[in-house]
Design an enzyme around this catalytic site. Structure first.
Site, PDB file in Angstrom:
ATOM      1  N   GLU A  44       9.392   4.292  -8.670  1.00  0.00           N
ATOM      2  CA  GLU A  44       7.886   4.744  -8.581  1.00  0.00           C
ATOM      3  C   GLU A  44       7.809   6.214  -8.773  1.00  0.00           C
ATOM      4  O   GLU A  44       8.230   7.100  -8.061  1.00  0.00           O
ATOM      5  CB  GLU A  44       7.274   4.511  -7.247  1.00  0.00           C
ATOM      6  CG  GLU A  44       5.650   4.323  -7.003  1.00  0.00           C
ATOM      7  CD  GLU A  44       5.137   4.054  -6.000  1.00  0.00           C
ATOM      8  OE1 GLU A  44       5.482   2.684  -5.364  1.00  0.00           O
ATOM      9  OE2 GLU A  44       4.027   4.466  -5.565  1.00  0.00           O
ATOM     10  N   LYS A 102       3.611   0.632   3.728  1.00  0.00           N
ATOM     11  CA  LYS A 102       4.248   0.429   2.334  1.00  0.00           C
ATOM     12  C   LYS A 102       4.635   2.121   1.774  1.00  0.00           C
ATOM     13  O   LYS A 102       5.690   2.178   1.219  1.00  0.00           O
ATOM     14  CB  LYS A 102       3.498  -0.044   1.401  1.00  0.00           C
ATOM     15  CG  LYS A 102       3.856  -0.575   0.108  1.00  0.00           C
ATOM     16  CD  LYS A 102       3.815   0.596  -0.833  1.00  0.00           C
ATOM     17  CE  LYS A 102       4.431   0.119  -2.330  1.00  0.00           C
ATOM     18  NZ  LYS A 102       4.489   1.361  -3.302  1.00  0.00           N
ATOM     19  N   ASP A 134      20.777  -1.748   3.462  1.00  0.00           N
ATOM     20  CA  ASP A 134      20.282  -3.077   3.072  1.00  0.00           C
ATOM     21  C   ASP A 134      18.674  -2.892   3.162  1.00  0.00           C
ATOM     22  O   ASP A 134      18.288  -2.811   4.477  1.00  0.00           O
ATOM     23  CB  ASP A 134      20.912  -3.981   4.000  1.00  0.00           C
ATOM     24  CG  ASP A 134      20.371  -5.355   3.862  1.00  0.00           C
ATOM     25  OD1 ASP A 134      19.043  -5.553   3.050  1.00  0.00           O
ATOM     26  OD2 ASP A 134      20.785  -6.499   4.235  1.00  0.00           O
ATOM     27  N   HIS A 190      -0.816  11.038  -8.495  1.00  0.00           N
ATOM     28  CA  HIS A 190       0.021   9.778  -8.952  1.00  0.00           C
ATOM     29  C   HIS A 190      -0.105   9.700 -10.435  1.00  0.00           C
ATOM     30  O   HIS A 190       0.924   9.570 -10.951  1.00  0.00           O
ATOM     31  CB  HIS A 190      -0.845   8.553  -8.197  1.00  0.00           C
ATOM     32  CG  HIS A 190      -0.080   7.431  -8.267  1.00  0.00           C
ATOM     33  ND1 HIS A 190       0.955   7.111  -7.713  1.00  0.00           N
ATOM     34  CD2 HIS A 190      -0.192   6.338  -9.273  1.00  0.00           C
ATOM     35  CE1 HIS A 190       1.484   5.929  -8.027  1.00  0.00           C
ATOM     36  NE2 HIS A 190       0.967   5.359  -9.047  1.00  0.00           N
TER      37      HIS A 190
HETATM   38  C1  MEV Z   1       1.579   4.034  -3.010  1.00  0.00           C
HETATM   39  O1  MEV Z   1       3.008   3.526  -3.425  1.00  0.00           O
HETATM   40  C2  MEV Z   1       1.610   4.321  -1.578  1.00  0.00           C
HETATM   41  C3  MEV Z   1       0.297   4.517  -1.115  1.00  0.00           C
HETATM   42  O2  MEV Z   1      -0.575   3.577  -1.499  1.00  0.00           O
HETATM   43  C4  MEV Z   1       0.463   4.711   0.505  1.00  0.00           C
HETATM   44  C5  MEV Z   1      -0.930   4.966   1.217  1.00  0.00           C
HETATM   45  O3  MEV Z   1      -1.765   4.427   0.694  1.00  0.00           O
HETATM   46  O4  MEV Z   1      -0.685   5.524   2.219  1.00  0.00           O
HETATM   47  C6  MEV Z   1      -0.297   5.999  -1.401  1.00  0.00           C
END
Ligand code: MEV
Length: 444
Positions: free
Chosen positions: A85, A280, A296, A393
């Site tokens: 990513e 995530k 792992d 991003h």
């Molecule tokens: C993207 O991989 C992760 C985010 O969505 C985490 C978040 O929203 O805190 C930017």
């Protein structure tokens, strides 16, 4: 229609590839070339990779990046991150630099206990006798695993305790032997599972030997397996600074930033829809370190999410508070990691990752990994509550868009320069690229 194949795993690598591309690829020749193009140029290194799993036909490349300037417990680290990513490494590096100027991260292993179970069914009546026999013969379980645990005991680990657990309220006749382990610097999966299988045999022997007291109810050992839920293999990482020192650069007032940040964390604590995305983002950092260091990530993911839901509602793995004039942000989560065994000493990139980190102990690696998760979350929440996530991003994603368009290096340079002070969107990137391709300049 495609036909199944028998004995695929017995074919040579070349024969496997030929069968595969002839049956599944649109253009067998170019697929074959692509697959072999990803082989390592040193045959012995390729052989090593071939032998990690069954039916290896090629290697799957993933970027191996590094985020320098992580000050953790007073020591500087360049953290290796394996991830596809685009924005993750940049976000980690940004958080590292931010906290470097504010005292760095502190991290601490709280405990390293791992667990495993012999899950068995016994529908006898005399449960008290079962408990008594188990207690009186605990030494047999330890004695029978002595050869398995010898080396681990010499390193200070081993089997820490055994409990018999009545789970008959969950499933008729369901009991467990719950075993607790310390596995030092190894993740310990094979060690734990070998011990558990020995415990299962000892249990069978004991039940057979005490048939007079226990009656003739059959014993069924359903399975003997470690648990990837390791809530006692816990690590914590923290950052804190004076609110007056936040100055995070987006123009927002320090106090407002701290308040808004804590509010964002509170929302992730109470709203599972947000908590999953929030966590995530944390796992972006954690998984990257785990993959780079040959651990792992499936086990870590499963465990982290179970931990996040341990109180009955899925919640945030990080926490934030304003304490007096200080902003405090921390993470506490289970991470069961190893720095010896598995592929840690085999995979050349993994070996290098450990070297980069100064050959950490498992505990130290837990601390570094927790910090990577905290840093990632800091950067994500910081962007979310200030500029929004897309600005950074999409900037990082720009090269992916340009690569998809097969832009040349010169075209990429021009388009990237064009977006230096502009928000990137997919359509704006395509437009800018087309202008460069058509005219040799981005124009406006
Ligand atoms: C993207 O991989 C992760 C985010 O969505 C985490 C978040 O929203 O805190 C930017």
């Amino acid at each position: 229609m495609k036909q199944p194949i028998k004995g695929f795993s017995k074919l040579t690598k070349q024969a496997k590839i030929e069968w595969l591309v002839n049956h599944y690829a649109g253009d067998p020749t170019s697929s074959m070339e692509m697959l072999s193009g990803y082989w390592h140029n040193q045959p012995e290194v390729q052989k090593l990779h071939d032998e990690f799993i069954e039916n290896t036909i090629s290697n799957y490349y993933m970027p191996f990046g590094v985020a320098p300037n992580f000050l953790i417990n007073g020591k500087l680290y360049a953290i290796p991150l394996a991830i596809e990513e685009s924005s993750v490494v940049a976000a980690a590096a940004k958080a590292a630099n931010f906290w470097l100027e504010r005292g760095g991260f502190s991290a601490k292993v709280l405990s390293m206990v791992k667990v495993g179970h012999v899950h068995f069914i016994w529908e006898g009546k005399n449960v008290d006798a079962l408990y008594r026999i188990f207690a009186e013969n605990q030494h047999r379980f330890f004695e029978n695993t002595e050869s398995i645990t010898k080396n681990m005991r010499a390193r200070g680990g081993g089997v820490m305790g055994l409990d018999l657990k009545d789970k008959t309220d969950l499933e008729t006749g369901y009991f467990q032997i719950e075993a607790r382990f310390e596995t030092c610097d190894s993740m310990g999966a094979n060690f734990i599972n070998s011990c558990l299988e020995s415990f299962a045999q000892t249990l069978k022997d004991l039940v057979a030997e005490h048939a007079n007291e226990l009656g003739d109810a059959p014993l069924q050992v359903v399975m003997s397996i470690l648990s990837n839920f390791t809530p006692e293999c816990l690590v914590r990482a923290d950052v804190r600074c004076k609110i007056s020192e936040i100055e995070e650069g987006s123009g927002i007032d320090n106090q407002e930033f701290a308040d808004k940040f804590c509010r964002a964390i509170r929302i992730a604590s109470v709203e599972p829809y947000r908590a999953v995305t929030h966590n995530k983002g944390i796992m972006n950092g954690i998984d990257s370190v785990i993959i780079a260091t040959g651990n792992d990530f499936r086990a870590t993911e499963a465990c982290a999410h179970a931990f996040a839901a341990k109180d009955g509602r899925y919640t945030s793995l990080t926490h934030a508070a304003i304490e007096g004039d200080e902003f405090h942000f921390w993470i506490e989560l289970p991470l069961s990691l190893g720095t010896v065994g598995g592929i840690t000493n085999l995979h050349p990139m993994v070996r290098f990752a450990h070297e980069l980190l100064g050959y950490p102990s498992a505990g130290e690696l837990m601390e570094i990994t927790a910090v990577a998760g905290l840093a990632q979350n800091f950067s994500a929440v910081r962007s979310l509550i200030t500029s929004g996530i897309q600005k950074g991003h999409m900037k990082m994603h720009l090269l992916n868009i340009l690569n998809q368009l097969e832009a040349t290096d010169q075209e990429k340079e021009l388009v990237v320069a064009h977006f230096k002070d502009k928000v990137v969107s997919h359509s704006a990137a395509v437009e800018a690229f087309l202008r460069v391709r058509g005219t040799g300049a981005v124009g406006n």
